[in-house]
Design an enzyme around this catalytic site. Structure first.
Site, PDB file in Angstrom:
ATOM      1  N   ASP A 195     -59.796  62.904  72.869  1.00  0.00           N
ATOM      2  CA  ASP A 195     -58.859  61.846  73.249  1.00  0.00           C
ATOM      3  C   ASP A 195     -59.516  60.508  72.960  1.00  0.00           C
ATOM      4  O   ASP A 195     -60.737  60.414  72.802  1.00  0.00           O
ATOM      5  CB  ASP A 195     -58.520  61.948  74.745  1.00  0.00           C
ATOM      6  N   SER A 196     -58.691  59.467  72.942  1.00  0.00           N
ATOM      7  CA  SER A 196     -59.221  58.120  72.775  1.00  0.00           C
ATOM      8  C   SER A 196     -60.143  57.754  73.940  1.00  0.00           C
ATOM      9  O   SER A 196     -61.021  56.919  73.788  1.00  0.00           O
ATOM     10  CB  SER A 196     -58.057  57.138  72.724  1.00  0.00           C
ATOM     11  N   CYS A 241     -54.713  63.359  72.733  1.00  0.00           N
ATOM     12  CA  CYS A 241     -54.156  62.002  72.714  1.00  0.00           C
ATOM     13  C   CYS A 241     -52.746  62.010  72.101  1.00  0.00           C
ATOM     14  O   CYS A 241     -52.563  62.466  70.970  1.00  0.00           O
ATOM     15  CB  CYS A 241     -55.081  61.116  71.888  1.00  0.00           C
ATOM     16  N   ASN A 242     -51.789  61.503  72.851  1.00  0.00           N
ATOM     17  CA  ASN A 242     -50.412  61.439  72.336  1.00  0.00           C
ATOM     18  C   ASN A 242     -50.332  60.533  71.117  1.00  0.00           C
ATOM     19  O   ASN A 242     -49.627  60.823  70.148  1.00  0.00           O
ATOM     20  CB  ASN A 242     -49.465  60.891  73.412  1.00  0.00           C
ATOM     21  N   GLU A 286     -56.998  54.423  84.848  1.00  0.00           N
ATOM     22  CA  GLU A 286     -58.459  54.318  84.667  1.00  0.00           C
ATOM     23  C   GLU A 286     -59.124  53.767  85.936  1.00  0.00           C
ATOM     24  O   GLU A 286     -60.209  54.177  86.308  1.00  0.00           O
ATOM     25  CB  GLU A 286     -58.791  53.384  83.492  1.00  0.00           C
ATOM     26  N   CYS A 308     -48.088  60.287  77.623  1.00  0.00           N
ATOM     27  CA  CYS A 308     -49.417  59.673  77.473  1.00  0.00           C
ATOM     28  C   CYS A 308     -50.380  60.426  78.374  1.00  0.00           C
ATOM     29  O   CYS A 308     -50.011  60.824  79.488  1.00  0.00           O
ATOM     30  CB  CYS A 308     -49.341  58.203  77.875  1.00  0.00           C
ATOM     31  N   THR A 309     -51.590  60.603  77.877  1.00  0.00           N
ATOM     32  CA  THR A 309     -52.600  61.378  78.602  1.00  0.00           C
ATOM     33  C   THR A 309     -52.821  60.910  80.042  1.00  0.00           C
ATOM     34  O   THR A 309     -53.130  61.711  80.914  1.00  0.00           O
ATOM     35  CB  THR A 309     -53.956  61.222  77.891  1.00  0.00           C
ATOM     36  N   HIS A 310     -52.708  59.613  80.269  1.00  0.00           N
ATOM     37  CA  HIS A 310     -53.063  59.061  81.584  1.00  0.00           C
ATOM     38  C   HIS A 310     -51.973  59.216  82.645  1.00  0.00           C
ATOM     39  O   HIS A 310     -52.259  59.179  83.832  1.00  0.00           O
ATOM     40  CB  HIS A 310     -53.383  57.577  81.457  1.00  0.00           C
TER      41      HIS A 310
END
Ligand code: DGL
Length: 276
Positions: A15-16, A78-79, A157, A189-191
């Site tokens: 992922d980023s 990562c999307n 985050e 989105c991953t988050h």
């Protein structure tokens, strides 16, 4: 190399940044005996506000680093990368490459009660139309309304996943989707799965009903299991698999936040800094 030898190799996930750990967590829950090597390119996060060509360049560097770890499958957590660089990565790898958009889109298309899906994602993912294309492949009659929700990334985050700030930001992002009566929401989105509880709460409050919310991470872990079984690549061990984390910057800060993403299942000594 024989398939039986490949079975014991690790699953590579990248992922980023940190967010992809939600995908690593879902894979670990779904496939507990598999070894996982996760790469978080936290030196260059976020990808979601960059151009497609930059995202492709970064994605290739991440894939190369994981390739050197002798993996049997590559999961693009990562999307944003899944939206713009998946085909490029598939062309360059001699093992299966799975992104998060197709599984999330398929799940969304399966659960939508009335055929109108809302997607929240980064600017780049929304601009790519990746979810629209993948959903239309399953059912071309489904209507899709997307809205970028970039501020949810730093909120996740920082661990600001509930409380007034998160609620207000979420309301602003959901408003254009609720106003056109979406009946399903994809967290693209991953988050965003980290804010799932608050997103669901606000969505219900604003729309006056409970809507299905799709987490691409869970859908991807399920599709990965099928993919490994179909290709004869599933690990046959009963023991708990390992989780190794590679990061491109600040392993100390990463370990704190990683604990939050992985519900505390990561050991500091398993976090290694790499140059890519
Ligand atoms: N991993 C990104 C995604 O899922 C979110 C963070 C970023 O913008 O890099 O799209």
């Amino acid at each position: 190399m024989k398939v039986s030898q490949n079975r014991t190799k690790a699953i590579g996930v990248f992922d980023s940044g940190l967010g992809g750990l939600t995908v690593a967590r879902a894979i670990r829950n779904q496939l507990p005996s598999e070894d996982i090597v996760f790469l978080g390119d936290i030196a260059r996060v976020p990808y979601g506000s960059r151009s497609s060509s930059t995202v492709c360049k970064y994605a290739q560097a991440c894939a190369k680093t994981l390739h050197e770890q002798n993996i049997k499958v590559l999961v693009v957590a990562c999307n944003t990368v899944s939206a713009v660089a998946l085909e490029l990565l598939r062309k360059n790898c001699n093992y299966p490459v799975l992104g998060v958009i197709e599984p999330g889109a398929r799940e969304g298309a399966n659960v939508t009660p009335g055929g109108h899906i809302g997607v929240i994602a980064t600017h780049r993912t929304v601009a790519s139309g990746g979810y629209e294309k993948a959903i239309k492949l399953v059912d071309s009659t489904i209507k899709i309304t997307s809205n970028p929700a970039p501020l949810l990334v730093p909120l996740a985050e920082e661990g600001w996943v509930d409380g007034e700030v998160a609620k207000l930001v979420i309301q602003r992002y959901l408003e254009p989707l609720v106003s056109v009566n979406i009946d399903t929401l994809i967290l693209g989105c991953t988050h965003y799965p980290l804010l799932r509880h608050t997103i669901e709460e606000q969505l219900e409050k604003m729309s006056g009903r409970q809507l299905p919310v799709v987490d691409s991470a869970l859908a991807t872990a399920k599709e990965l299991q099928l993919l490994l079984e179909k290709s004869g690549l599933s690990c046959q061990e009963d023991t708990k698999g390992s989780l190794t984390i590679l990061v491109t910057d600040m392993p100390e800060k990463f370990s704190e936040t990683a604990m939050r993403f992985l519900d505390g299942i990561i050991l500091k000594e398993n976090i290694i800094q790499v140059d890519i």
